[in-house]
Write an enzyme that holds these catalytic residues in place. Sequence first.
Site, PDB file in Angstrom:
ATOM      1  N   SER A  96       0.832  -1.213   0.000  1.00 17.15           N
ATOM      2  CA  SER A  96       0.000   0.000   0.000  1.00 17.15           C
ATOM      3  C   SER A  96       0.860   1.254   0.000  1.00 17.15           C
ATOM      4  CB  SER A  96      -0.896   0.026   1.240  1.00 17.15           C
ATOM      5  OG  SER A  96      -1.837  -1.019   1.164  1.00 17.15           O
ATOM      6  N   ASP A 168      -7.443  -2.474   9.212  1.00 11.92           N
ATOM      7  CA  ASP A 168      -7.912  -3.856   9.078  1.00 11.92           C
ATOM      8  C   ASP A 168      -9.423  -3.930   9.201  1.00 11.92           C
ATOM      9  OD1 ASP A 168      -5.432  -4.802   8.675  1.00 11.92           O
ATOM     10  OD2 ASP A 168      -5.253  -5.938  10.559  1.00 11.92           O
ATOM     11  N   LYS A 169      -9.933  -3.213  10.177  1.00 10.96           N
ATOM     12  CA  LYS A 169     -11.383  -3.206  10.398  1.00 10.96           C
ATOM     13  C   LYS A 169     -12.111  -2.635   9.176  1.00 10.96           C
ATOM     14  CE  LYS A 169     -11.659  -3.207  15.393  1.00 10.96           C
ATOM     15  NZ  LYS A 169     -11.513  -2.314  16.549  1.00 10.96           N
ATOM     16  N   THR A 175      -3.806  -8.151   9.437  1.00  7.56           N
ATOM     17  CA  THR A 175      -2.379  -7.938   9.266  1.00  7.56           C
ATOM     18  C   THR A 175      -1.638  -8.758  10.319  1.00  7.56           C
ATOM     19  OG1 THR A 175      -2.829  -5.712   8.523  1.00  7.56           O
ATOM     20  CG2 THR A 175      -0.565  -6.179   9.174  1.00  7.56           C
ATOM     21  N   HIS A 561     -38.194  73.383   5.333  1.00  8.53           N
ATOM     22  CA  HIS A 561     -37.236  73.155   6.415  1.00  8.53           C
ATOM     23  C   HIS A 561     -36.368  74.390   6.649  1.00  8.53           C
ATOM     24  CE1 HIS A 561     -38.326  68.879   5.693  1.00  8.53           C
ATOM     25  NE2 HIS A 561     -38.207  68.843   7.013  1.00  8.53           N
ATOM     26  N   HIS A 565     -39.554  76.520  10.620  1.00  5.81           N
ATOM     27  CA  HIS A 565     -39.742  75.147  11.109  1.00  5.81           C
ATOM     28  C   HIS A 565     -38.854  74.899  12.330  1.00  5.81           C
ATOM     29  CE1 HIS A 565     -40.079  70.809  11.346  1.00  5.81           C
ATOM     30  NE2 HIS A 565     -38.769  70.672  11.114  1.00  5.81           N
ATOM     31  N   ASP A 602     -32.805  70.882  12.485  1.00  2.00           N
ATOM     32  CA  ASP A 602     -32.803  70.758  11.014  1.00  2.00           C
ATOM     33  C   ASP A 602     -31.856  71.769  10.378  1.00  2.00           C
ATOM     34  OD1 ASP A 602     -34.295  68.624  10.144  1.00  2.00           O
ATOM     35  OD2 ASP A 602     -36.220  69.689  10.264  1.00  2.00           O
ATOM     36  N   ASP A 722     -41.403  67.776  15.912  1.00  2.00           N
ATOM     37  CA  ASP A 722     -41.090  67.860  14.487  1.00  2.00           C
ATOM     38  C   ASP A 722     -42.350  67.776  13.634  1.00  2.00           C
ATOM     39  OD1 ASP A 722     -39.218  68.237  12.545  1.00  2.00           O
ATOM     40  OD2 ASP A 722     -38.523  66.155  12.472  1.00  2.00           O
TER      41      ASP A 722
HETATM   42 ZN    ZN Z   1     -37.636  68.963  11.345  1.00  2.00          ZN
END
Ligand code: ZN
Length: 859
Positions: A96, A168-169, A175, A561, A565, A602, A722
């Site tokens: 192997s 082997d299993k 072996t 704005h 405001h 703002d 606001d």
């Molecule tokens: Zn505002």
Amino acid sequence: MGELKKEDVEKYLENNPQFAKDYYDRKLRGEAVGALFNNKQLNLKDGVSFHDLTKLEETDILLELVWEIQNASNMEKTIHKVLQRLALFLQASYCSLFLCRSRNGIPELATRLFNVTKDSKFEDNLVAPESEIVFPLDIGIVGWVAHTKKTFNVPDVKKNTHFSDFADKQSGCTTSNLLATPIMFGKEVLAVIMAINKQNAPAFSKEDEAIFTKYLDFIAIVLQQHHINYLHGVESRKSQILLWCANKVFEELTDIERQFHKALYTVRIYLNCERYSVALLDMTKEKEFYEQWPILLGEVPPYKGPKTPDGREVNFYKIIDYILLGKEEIKVIPSPPVDHWSLVSGLPTYVAENGFICNMMNAQADEYFIFQKGPVDETGWAIKNVLSLPIVNKKEEIVGVATFYNRTDGRPFDEYDEQITETLTQFLGWSVLNTDTYDRLNKLENRKDIAQEMLMYQLQCTPHELQTILVNVVILFFQPWTETEMWCLTKAMKEELPDPTALELYEFHFSDLPVSEHELIKSGIRLFVELNAVEKFKVPAEVLTKWMYTVRKGYRDITYHNWRHGFNVGQTMFTLLMTGKLKKYYSDLEAFAMVAAAFCHDIDHRGTNNLYQMKSAAPLAKLHGSSILERHHLEFSKTLLEDESLNIFQNLNKRQFENVIHLFEVAIIATDLALYFKKRTMFQKIVDATEQMQSDDERIKYIITDQTKKEIIMAMMMTGCDLSAITKPWEVQSKVALMVANEFWEQGDLERTVLQQQPIPMMDRNKAEELPKLQVGFIDFVCTFVYKEFSRFHKEITPMYDGLQNNRVQWKTQADAYDEKMKALEELNKKHENDVGVKKGTEGREDNGPTKSKTCTVL
Ligand SMILES: [Zn+2]
């Protein structure tokens, strides 16, 4: 016994085939050897033993092996032939080949050619990637051989402590004895060759060892050649990536995602994988205040999940998924769900948490990370092997996780793949730093642009302007030092400033419309005097005046704005505190800061919303990621306070000043309506809780002992201020609503002309008639909650809710009237169409076209 005749021997052999087979196997016929070598015939005499053969014919065998090696195109196939030969010469049951490789810095051996017998088929011995048996170096004799780099002849495996029966299993063989040796490349172990179970003898002899070692030289040459080829491939992939990276590292410095994308896409062919994905990590270290509120309130448990080494929550905000197998495709998954196939295993999270490179073979079988079994999507593709690495920037922060899936040859990723992908992720990490630096520069540049813009627009209040507000020379140049002097000053100011009762400054129904803008500046100052802030916080009259004047000038002369405001929001904040009795939850300083923040909220608004800033790639949008305008209003306000001649908070101590700045931040950012929906349930819960309480003292205590509750109420007050125009008497509201609409329509015009986009109905002046309907929607969807909850919280605020409801009735009436009109029009239209149809039916096809447009003008 007589002389042995030829016939007797023949008869004996025919009757004893097993003996005949064993004999020839042992004595090795030259023809048989020749047949193994591409049908080349070796001229051997009958009955020549192996020992005789080795002298003459072995030279031929060796020459043929050399020929085989020179023409070797397939490493495994060539070695398979040599192993077949070995099995024959050594009379071993099996031979192997175990190949050595390294993953996660740990070497291991994997079966590549398994249980080769002298005549087994290559296809049966070649181990497919998915059926490899893998040994760490501390398991089995094969591991021990690689570890010690020595040849071992083990006559009885049961007596050897290193023996493991694992293989082997798996194979069902037993072996008993073996011969094993490493194949070296310098100091490196490339492979281990093993011969198992000597036939017709209890163990392999010294002689066998010699044969073994001799033939292994051939295997060594093949393997070394193969390894050198492989390394060459690795080096060229690596240098391609490095070359590309070196070329690109100073280019394309736009943003991280683009940079990653470009890199990952360009080098894709050197990555040798079927698919890979990059998960990008959120880099924010601290949460926004509104995200912290639910945690501070105890509604949401604090984050206990995994964190990056620098303390960030592991949050993948985007996944870019590259599919290379079959049809190339790139998928981008923003905000991926936690159960997305690339995240569900928890491996990227683990990598982000620990910064480790994780190289996993047969990922589906892993018990710690549960990967999605079977196909991950409609392409039918499934996860096999995974290599996941962190992408680390120069600041040692993990910015993302790159995960590579399924090496194209089906084998697990090895140390060289780790090296190559690490080179790439390192580059990605650097590029992050570069984009970071670029971002910073860019930000600085944008800041400069904005600062210049601000300066251009912003001229500080001049002494002349100052005098238009406060004419009294004594006030201007007299700095009060004593309580009495301060009292005198305030008294003098009060005499000069507008009368709050006359202007209805304490009323929710206050209207700015009859007041001049100049008078509003004085009114603003008056509100601070009314709050007792001037006296208590020793605000110099000149500074307050200059600040108020400068704030006014900070507002641009735009449709809605504007300063009016700004003033209205400040006045409403004042009224909520005083008339609405919300002041009882706040200190004098907090009230002072809240009204000041409301006036500023703002400042320097451009008449277009956040979305427009983003779509038009305005400098502001490059500076701020979210709440673009609000962050700008905040920065602008803070800049004003940095100028001592405008700093109304100049006589506060450091802690007080920091508190004021924090309140400015929360109050101004809170005016982003996008955040309103995040805070409304939290506010409602506070209102619910206080409603149950018996005494006012209890309510006050419940709120003032919790800074978070105070901030949530303040944030909601800012929204209430606001939007307060919607609560004003109808004469005021109808006018203001038109101003708002006009500003929206102006933005809509810009979208059409500058961005060449169709505006939304709200911003489309061609849909102006829909305004009443939009107003009703806005009232129902946003405003009602705010004022209804505030009235429930403090009955003193009910006038706002009443005003709102009254305006809803008005707008609804108009909306209904518009609907009626539209319905009537539609019916008329239908009727007309029918008429035309009838007419057409009678008059034939003559009047198509022009006649039709004429009839339309009638409508
Ligand atoms: Zn505002």
